[in-house]
Design an enzyme around this catalytic site. Sequence first.
Site, PDB file in Angstrom:
ATOM      1  N   HIS A  95       0.778  -1.113  -0.025  1.00 25.30           N
ATOM      2  CA  HIS A  95       0.556   0.437   0.108  1.00 25.30           C
ATOM      3  C   HIS A  95       0.707   1.669   0.467  1.00 25.30           C
ATOM      4  O   HIS A  95       0.527   2.107  -0.362  1.00 25.30           O
ATOM      5  CB  HIS A  95      -1.152   0.136   1.222  1.00 25.30           C
ATOM      6  CG  HIS A  95      -1.494   1.247   1.631  1.00 25.30           C
ATOM      7  ND1 HIS A  95      -3.162   1.584   0.646  1.00 25.30           N
ATOM      8  CD2 HIS A  95      -1.341   2.425   2.253  1.00 25.30           C
ATOM      9  CE1 HIS A  95      -3.547   2.188   1.356  1.00 25.30           C
ATOM     10  NE2 HIS A  95      -2.845   3.413   1.820  1.00 25.30           N
ATOM     11  N   GLU A  96       1.684   1.024   0.763  1.00 28.21           N
ATOM     12  CA  GLU A  96       2.773   2.180   0.990  1.00 28.21           C
ATOM     13  C   GLU A  96       3.498   2.352  -0.396  1.00 28.21           C
ATOM     14  O   GLU A  96       3.648   4.150  -1.184  1.00 28.21           O
ATOM     15  CB  GLU A  96       3.562   2.500   1.527  1.00 28.21           C
ATOM     16  CG  GLU A  96       2.799   2.129   3.860  1.00 28.21           C
ATOM     17  CD  GLU A  96       1.980   3.235   2.884  1.00 28.21           C
ATOM     18  OE1 GLU A  96       2.182   4.748   3.123  1.00 28.21           O
ATOM     19  OE2 GLU A  96       1.105   3.484   4.108  1.00 28.21           O
ATOM     20  N   HIS A  99       1.539   4.835  -2.940  1.00 32.44           N
ATOM     21  CA  HIS A  99       1.634   6.019  -2.646  1.00 32.44           C
ATOM     22  C   HIS A  99       2.398   6.565  -3.523  1.00 32.44           C
ATOM     23  O   HIS A  99       2.605   7.289  -4.102  1.00 32.44           O
ATOM     24  CB  HIS A  99       1.995   6.561  -1.377  1.00 32.44           C
ATOM     25  CG  HIS A  99       0.209   6.240  -0.874  1.00 32.44           C
ATOM     26  ND1 HIS A  99      -1.037   6.950  -1.020  1.00 32.44           N
ATOM     27  CD2 HIS A  99       0.044   5.647   0.398  1.00 32.44           C
ATOM     28  CE1 HIS A  99      -1.288   6.611  -0.456  1.00 32.44           C
ATOM     29  NE2 HIS A  99      -0.745   6.229   0.945  1.00 32.44           N
ATOM     30  N   HIS A 103       3.214   8.990  -7.181  1.00 35.91           N
ATOM     31  CA  HIS A 103       3.712  10.261  -7.229  1.00 35.91           C
ATOM     32  C   HIS A 103       4.165  10.263  -8.762  1.00 35.91           C
ATOM     33  O   HIS A 103       4.626  11.020  -9.025  1.00 35.91           O
ATOM     34  CB  HIS A 103       4.961  10.152  -5.129  1.00 35.91           C
ATOM     35  CG  HIS A 103       5.847  11.569  -5.363  1.00 35.91           C
ATOM     36  ND1 HIS A 103       6.834  11.410  -4.009  1.00 35.91           N
ATOM     37  CD2 HIS A 103       5.589  12.521  -5.882  1.00 35.91           C
ATOM     38  CE1 HIS A 103       7.621  12.575  -4.880  1.00 35.91           C
ATOM     39  NE2 HIS A 103       6.575  13.532  -5.381  1.00 35.91           N
TER      40      HIS A 103
END
Length: 224
Positions: A95-96, A99, A103
Amino acid sequence: MLYLMLILPALILSMYAQFKVKSTFRRYSNVRASSGATGRDVAVNLLNRNGIGRVHVEPIAGNLTDHYDPQSYTVRLSEAVYGNDSIAAIGVAAHEVGHAIQHGQQYGPLELRHKLVPVTNFASSASFPILLIGLLLQQANLILVGIVLFSAVVLFHLVTLPVEFNASRRAVAQLSDIGVIGNDEVPMVKKVLGAAALTYLAAALSAIANLLYYLLIFMGSADD
């Protein structure tokens, strides 16, 4: 009484979300992933697979403190995730990384959220004092200023929802594509990420409920 009617549902959801995310994470922290990959392994693998090797992966103290820092291009994984090979650990790590991928691709809602951060930081600290002063002095204009500022906080929470949901969808798809999770493990990862998503939904609903209450106060003061 009116305030309780508006805020109570959001408060109950928030309490449930906190319970759900902790209990779900704890449950699937005890389920070992069939691949044996740790949170760090998954994060590094996915970053390299998506051509964003410049993003670092490092451990961070605390529980459920995992996050992606766009300023330093760093995925930080909590102690329970970094070196753990559980379903919960690899789900959170992916999940991280989601991100970080957002980006790198300049995903619209994430870009907007980044731009809103300084505005939201100011608005969240200034809105309530201004509202309070407006109420004490019975100045509708000041109340309106507080409401406008708090609207920025609500907007931030609303923009956060697609950012988090999209990162979770990316996580499940990426984990499946590289074979880190099997078909029988996909529903487990979805439960972990779904529980975490509830916390963001609860925060958004709570902010909306507060905004509605402030608007009702303003309308009442304007009538006076």
